[in-house]
Design a protein around this motif. Sequence first.
Motif, short mmCIF file in Angstrom:
data_model
loop_
_atom_site.label_atom_id
_atom_site.label_comp_id
_atom_site.label_asym_id
_atom_site.label_seq_id
_atom_site.Cartn_x
_atom_site.Cartn_y
_atom_site.Cartn_z
N ALA A 1 43.53 46.53 9.97
CA ALA A 1 44.58 46.18 9.01
C ALA A 1 45.94 46.55 9.59
O ALA A 1 46.19 47.72 9.91
CB ALA A 1 44.35 46.92 7.70
N SER A 2 46.83 45.56 9.73
CA SER A 2 48.12 45.80 10.37
C SER A 2 48.96 46.84 9.63
O SER A 2 49.70 47.61 10.24
CB SER A 2 48.90 44.49 10.52
N GLU A 3 48.81 46.91 8.29
CA GLU A 3 49.61 47.87 7.53
C GLU A 3 49.13 49.31 7.74
O GLU A 3 49.80 50.26 7.31
CB GLU A 3 49.61 47.53 6.04
N GLN A 4 47.99 49.50 8.41
CA GLN A 4 47.48 50.84 8.71
C GLN A 4 47.78 51.27 10.15
O GLN A 4 47.34 52.32 10.59
CB GLN A 4 45.97 50.88 8.48
N LEU A 5 48.53 50.43 10.87
CA LEU A 5 48.83 50.71 12.27
C LEU A 5 50.28 51.10 12.43
O LEU A 5 51.17 50.51 11.82
CB LEU A 5 48.55 49.46 13.13
N SER A 6 50.51 52.11 13.28
CA SER A 6 51.86 52.58 13.53
C SER A 6 52.04 52.87 15.01
O SER A 6 51.16 53.45 15.64
CB SER A 6 52.14 53.85 12.72
N GLY A 7 53.19 52.46 15.54
CA GLY A 7 53.52 52.76 16.92
C GLY A 7 54.83 53.52 16.96
O GLY A 7 55.76 53.20 16.21
N ILE A 8 54.89 54.52 17.83
CA ILE A 8 56.14 55.25 18.02
C ILE A 8 56.53 55.22 19.49
O ILE A 8 55.67 55.16 20.37
CB ILE A 8 56.07 56.71 17.53
N ASP A 9 57.83 55.27 19.73
CA ASP A 9 58.34 55.34 21.09
C ASP A 9 59.72 55.98 21.04
O ASP A 9 60.41 55.88 20.03
CB ASP A 9 58.43 53.93 21.70
N TYR A 10 60.12 56.64 22.13
CA TYR A 10 61.44 57.28 22.12
C TYR A 10 62.53 56.37 22.67
O TYR A 10 63.69 56.75 22.72
CB TYR A 10 61.42 58.63 22.81
N SER A 11 62.16 55.14 23.05
CA SER A 11 63.13 54.16 23.51
C SER A 11 63.40 53.15 22.40
O SER A 11 62.49 52.45 21.95
CB SER A 11 62.61 53.43 24.75
N ALA A 12 64.67 53.07 21.98
CA ALA A 12 65.04 52.11 20.93
C ALA A 12 64.75 50.68 21.38
O ALA A 12 64.38 49.83 20.57
CB ALA A 12 66.51 52.28 20.58
N GLY A 13 64.90 50.42 22.67
CA GLY A 13 64.61 49.07 23.19
C GLY A 13 63.16 48.69 23.04
O GLY A 13 62.83 47.53 22.78
N SER A 14 62.28 49.66 23.20
CA SER A 14 60.85 49.42 22.99
C SER A 14 60.57 48.99 21.55
O SER A 14 59.83 48.03 21.31
CB SER A 14 60.07 50.70 23.31
N LYS B 1 59.24 66.18 20.12
CA LYS B 1 60.23 66.91 19.32
C LYS B 1 60.14 66.62 17.83
O LYS B 1 60.70 67.35 17.02
CB LYS B 1 61.65 66.54 19.80
N GLU B 2 59.46 65.54 17.44
CA GLU B 2 59.44 65.10 16.04
C GLU B 2 58.03 64.75 15.61
O GLU B 2 57.21 64.34 16.43
CB GLU B 2 60.32 63.86 15.85
N ASP B 3 57.77 64.87 14.32
CA ASP B 3 56.52 64.34 13.77
C ASP B 3 56.71 62.85 13.50
O ASP B 3 57.74 62.44 12.97
CB ASP B 3 56.17 65.04 12.45
N PRO B 4 55.71 62.04 13.82
CA PRO B 4 55.82 60.61 13.53
C PRO B 4 55.93 60.37 12.03
O PRO B 4 55.28 61.07 11.24
CB PRO B 4 54.49 60.04 14.06
N PRO B 5 56.74 59.40 11.61
CA PRO B 5 56.79 59.07 10.18
C PRO B 5 55.41 58.63 9.68
O PRO B 5 54.65 58.00 10.41
CB PRO B 5 57.78 57.90 10.12
N LEU B 6 55.11 59.00 8.45
CA LEU B 6 53.84 58.59 7.85
C LEU B 6 53.92 57.14 7.42
O LEU B 6 54.99 56.60 7.17
CB LEU B 6 53.53 59.46 6.65
N LEU B 7 52.77 56.51 7.31
CA LEU B 7 52.70 55.19 6.69
C LEU B 7 52.99 55.34 5.21
O LEU B 7 52.67 56.38 4.62
CB LEU B 7 51.31 54.59 6.90
N PRO B 8 53.59 54.33 4.57
CA PRO B 8 53.93 54.45 3.14
C PRO B 8 52.75 54.86 2.26
O PRO B 8 52.88 55.69 1.38
CB PRO B 8 54.43 53.05 2.78
#
Length: 199
Positions: free
Chosen positions: A83-96, A121-128
């Motif tokens: 389910a796409s709404e259960q997937l999250s990606g993080i990156d430290y590059s704004a361009g990414s 340095k940060e915790d990833p934001p949670l899914l809504p």
Amino acid sequence: MSTAELQPSKLGTKEHWDSVYEEEFDNFEEIGDEGEIWFGVESVEKMVEWAIEHVPPSPDTSILEIGSGNGTLLFALVDAGYASEQLSGIDYSAGSIKLAQAIAKTRGAENITFNLCDFLKEDPPLLPQNSQDSRHAAWDLIMDKGTFDAIALMKPDEDGNAPVANYPRHIAELLKPGCLYLITCASGFLSMSQVMIIN
């Protein structure tokens, strides 16, 4: 070779990745090229196959990719039935993040969450839908396709500590009890459970 023996490299700098993703975003805008697939298509296929076997798709399975780049792995998970709404990606590059979001629109995968986040340095934001949970122990599966390698190539801090030393602890804090972590790195393809990371 242990990570302690690695020498710092431009691959361990934010400036390098900002430059890479700026160029890849321009290429995507001009000719539709989605950019490089880190470790190749085969690594994506192996990671998806492993995920299907060990954490099968379900409506409430939450997956976080550390260093999601252009989003290739997450798009492959959607194609495999996650389910796409259960997937999250993080990156430290704004361009990414900008590139991944643009590609998501062309693939009908706008429900994947891509966030700017410095993992060390940060915790990833949670899914809504998971916002009632604590920020720690929020994910059923965490995946990494090459980010560990980039972190291992970062310069030591002012005290001489390698940034990569904080990586395992942070992964362990973010996983739900008994849940899994999967990594593809230069030293090979492997998986680790939370217990293995802590020990």
